[in-house]
Write an enzyme that holds these catalytic residues in place. Structure first.
Site, PDB file in Angstrom:
ATOM      1  N   ASP A  61      -1.423 -48.928  -3.961  1.00  0.00           N
ATOM      2  CA  ASP A  61      -1.009 -50.060  -3.126  1.00  0.00           C
ATOM      3  C   ASP A  61      -2.077 -50.379  -2.091  1.00  0.00           C
ATOM      4  O   ASP A  61      -2.410 -51.548  -1.857  1.00  0.00           O
ATOM      5  CB  ASP A  61       0.317 -49.744  -2.431  1.00  0.00           C
ATOM      6  N   ASN A  73      -9.971 -32.746  -3.249  1.00  0.00           N
ATOM      7  CA  ASN A  73     -10.521 -31.874  -2.217  1.00  0.00           C
ATOM      8  C   ASN A  73      -9.467 -31.053  -1.483  1.00  0.00           C
ATOM      9  O   ASN A  73      -9.777 -29.991  -0.939  1.00  0.00           O
ATOM     10  CB  ASN A  73     -11.301 -32.712  -1.196  1.00  0.00           C
ATOM     11  N   SER A 129     -14.706 -23.938  -5.931  1.00  0.00           N
ATOM     12  CA  SER A 129     -15.205 -22.879  -5.059  1.00  0.00           C
ATOM     13  C   SER A 129     -15.999 -21.869  -5.865  1.00  0.00           C
ATOM     14  O   SER A 129     -15.718 -21.633  -7.050  1.00  0.00           O
ATOM     15  CB  SER A 129     -14.038 -22.161  -4.373  1.00  0.00           C
ATOM     16  N   TYR A 143      -6.176 -17.730  -4.514  1.00  0.00           N
ATOM     17  CA  TYR A 143      -7.180 -18.760  -4.267  1.00  0.00           C
ATOM     18  C   TYR A 143      -8.222 -18.776  -5.387  1.00  0.00           C
ATOM     19  O   TYR A 143      -8.574 -19.838  -5.924  1.00  0.00           O
ATOM     20  CB  TYR A 143      -7.853 -18.515  -2.924  1.00  0.00           C
ATOM     21  N   ALA A 144      -8.704 -17.592  -5.764  1.00  0.00           N
ATOM     22  CA  ALA A 144      -9.690 -17.511  -6.843  1.00  0.00           C
ATOM     23  C   ALA A 144      -9.112 -18.033  -8.159  1.00  0.00           C
ATOM     24  O   ALA A 144      -9.784 -18.750  -8.906  1.00  0.00           O
ATOM     25  CB  ALA A 144     -10.173 -16.075  -7.000  1.00  0.00           C
ATOM     26  N   ALA A 145      -7.856 -17.663  -8.429  1.00  0.00           N
ATOM     27  CA  ALA A 145      -7.224 -18.121  -9.670  1.00  0.00           C
ATOM     28  C   ALA A 145      -7.076 -19.635  -9.694  1.00  0.00           C
ATOM     29  O   ALA A 145      -7.308 -20.287 -10.725  1.00  0.00           O
ATOM     30  CB  ALA A 145      -5.848 -17.457  -9.823  1.00  0.00           C
ATOM     31  N   ALA A 146      -6.706 -20.215  -8.561  1.00  0.00           N
ATOM     32  CA  ALA A 146      -6.535 -21.668  -8.496  1.00  0.00           C
ATOM     33  C   ALA A 146      -7.866 -22.381  -8.718  1.00  0.00           C
ATOM     34  O   ALA A 146      -7.939 -23.379  -9.457  1.00  0.00           O
ATOM     35  CB  ALA A 146      -5.939 -22.063  -7.153  1.00  0.00           C
ATOM     36  N   LYS A 147      -8.930 -21.878  -8.104  1.00  0.00           N
ATOM     37  CA  LYS A 147     -10.219 -22.541  -8.246  1.00  0.00           C
ATOM     38  C   LYS A 147     -10.811 -22.326  -9.639  1.00  0.00           C
ATOM     39  O   LYS A 147     -11.492 -23.206 -10.184  1.00  0.00           O
ATOM     40  CB  LYS A 147     -11.178 -22.059  -7.163  1.00  0.00           C
TER      41      LYS A 147
END
Length: 237
Positions: A61, A73, A129, A143-147
């Site tokens: 929109d 990000n 990362s 965090y490492a797994a997500a990145k």
């Protein structure tokens, strides 16, 4: 692209704010997002599973119906020690995965469908990362797994849609001088951690933003699928 509309998630501060400012300086139209209401920023709490869809529609929109580039990000970086209760540890895991990976996947899906339905080109830039490759501290499995998952998502999109003009780029910063990284540096010994960085310092948000702006506006199509490291040579692949 002339004056492309670019949705930048997590752009109320840090790397995201620097990316949005860099895009504005180049004549792009950055659509900013933050987790809380703020003037000139679309508010969406990405821990809510329905928030990415609302954010995407609000961004459409704001852009008059067309988004040319998505910059994933937004992120959450919080310690999740193994000695927490089972439910607290699982909650920490799921919150981080949802904000850092699942919401990025949802927005990427909306973006790819948007471009496919219109038969137009588009770009996605993922702020991943170094942790996605070399891992992180014992308190940051999630965090490492997500990145790592974000990098796999990026590569899959690049391979799947390049022939349609839909391009994907990823950036893997190491420590960056933001409030989020500052908390981590303090928890891991502060300046002593810099000994692991041959450059001798952490990156600045403007350095990461310069790479993101390049990927958004200038990177050649043949670079799709690339992962650009920015970690002061602390991890060299």
């Amino acid at each position: 692209m002339t004056s492309p509309h670019v949705l930048v998630t997590g752009s109320s501060r840090g790397i995201g704010a620097a990316i949005a400012s860099g895009l504005d300086a180049r004549g792009a139209r950055a659509i900013r997002h933050g987790s809380t209401p703020r003037a000139g920023t679309l508010a969406a709490d990405l821990s809510d599973p329905s928030a990415p869809q609302r954010l995407w529609q609000a961004a459409l929109d704001a852009a008059g119906g067309t988004i040319d580039v998505l910059v994933n990000n937004a992120g959450l970086f919080e310690a999740n020690p193994l000695d927490r209760s089972d439910i607290a540890w699982l909650d920490g895991w799921e919150d981080t995965l949802r904000i850092n990976l699942t919401s990025a996947a949802q927005l990427s899906r909306f973006a790819v469908r948007h471009w496919l339905e219109r038969g137009v080109a588009g770009r996605i830039v993922h702020i991943a990362s170094r942790a996605g490759y070399r891992g992180d501290s014992p308190d940051h499995w999630h965090y490492a797994a997500a990145k790592g998952g974000m990098l796999a998502l990026h590569k899959t999109i690049a391979r799947g849609y390049a022939a349609k003009g839909i391009l994907s780029y990823a950036i893997t910063p190491g420590f960056t001088d933001t409030a989020m990284a500052g908390d981590y540096l303090a928890s891991r010994g502060g300046p002593g951690l810099l000994a692991d960085i041959p450059l001798g310092r952490v990156a600045t948000p403007d350095e990461i933003a310069a790479i993101a702006v390049f990927c958004t506006l200038d990177a050649p199509p043949s670079m799709t699928g690339a992962v650009i490291d920015a970690n002061g040579a602390s991890y060299v692949r």
